[in-house]
Design a protein around this motif. Structure first.
Motif, short mmCIF file in Angstrom:
data_model
loop_
_atom_site.label_atom_id
_atom_site.label_comp_id
_atom_site.label_asym_id
_atom_site.label_seq_id
_atom_site.Cartn_x
_atom_site.Cartn_y
_atom_site.Cartn_z
N UNK A 23 0.82 -1.22 0.00
CA UNK A 23 0.00 0.00 0.00
C UNK A 23 0.86 1.27 0.00
N UNK A 24 1.90 1.25 -0.84
CA UNK A 24 2.80 2.39 -0.95
C UNK A 24 2.93 2.76 -2.42
N UNK A 25 3.30 4.00 -2.66
CA UNK A 25 3.66 4.38 -4.02
C UNK A 25 5.09 3.90 -4.28
N UNK A 26 5.46 3.85 -5.54
CA UNK A 26 6.83 3.47 -5.88
C UNK A 26 7.81 4.46 -5.26
N UNK A 27 7.47 5.73 -5.30
CA UNK A 27 8.32 6.76 -4.72
C UNK A 27 8.51 6.53 -3.22
N UNK A 28 7.42 6.24 -2.51
CA UNK A 28 7.51 5.99 -1.06
C UNK A 28 8.39 4.77 -0.78
N UNK A 29 8.22 3.72 -1.58
CA UNK A 29 9.01 2.50 -1.40
C UNK A 29 10.49 2.78 -1.59
N UNK A 30 10.83 3.46 -2.67
CA UNK A 30 12.24 3.75 -2.95
C UNK A 30 12.84 4.67 -1.90
N UNK A 31 12.09 5.69 -1.49
CA UNK A 31 12.57 6.62 -0.45
C UNK A 31 12.80 5.89 0.87
N UNK A 32 11.82 5.13 1.31
CA UNK A 32 11.95 4.46 2.60
C UNK A 32 13.04 3.39 2.56
N UNK A 33 13.17 2.70 1.43
CA UNK A 33 14.21 1.68 1.30
C UNK A 33 15.60 2.30 1.33
#
Length: 72
Positions: A23-33
């Motif tokens: 339930x994340x955007x690709x941007x959120x996933x890449x940023x958090x990772x």
């Protein structure tokens, strides 16, 4: 600030599907990772430095000894 990341099509699809499952955007996933990875590496560096300090002088103190030395 915007950053552009180039991905192969199959990598992008994989990451988009994974992000969606979380339930994340690709941007959120890449940023958090990226942030998590950097924090993990920093934590490991701090740990390695602390262990090197301990190995050079393995003297330890109990809580009571610390309180006494600090006059608490």
């Amino acid at each position: 600030m915007a950053i552009s990341v180039r991905l192969k099509a199959d990598d992008e699809m994989f990451l988009r599907d994974y992000a969606k499952s979380k339930n994340m955007s690709l941007s959120e996933l890449l940023r958090s990772s990226a942030i998590e990875r950097a924090e993990d590496e920093l934590d490991r560096k701090i740990y390695d430095e602390a262990m090197a300090d301990y190995e050079s002088d393995p003297t330890t103190y109990s809580t009571d000894e610390v309180k006494k030395r600090l006059g608490l």
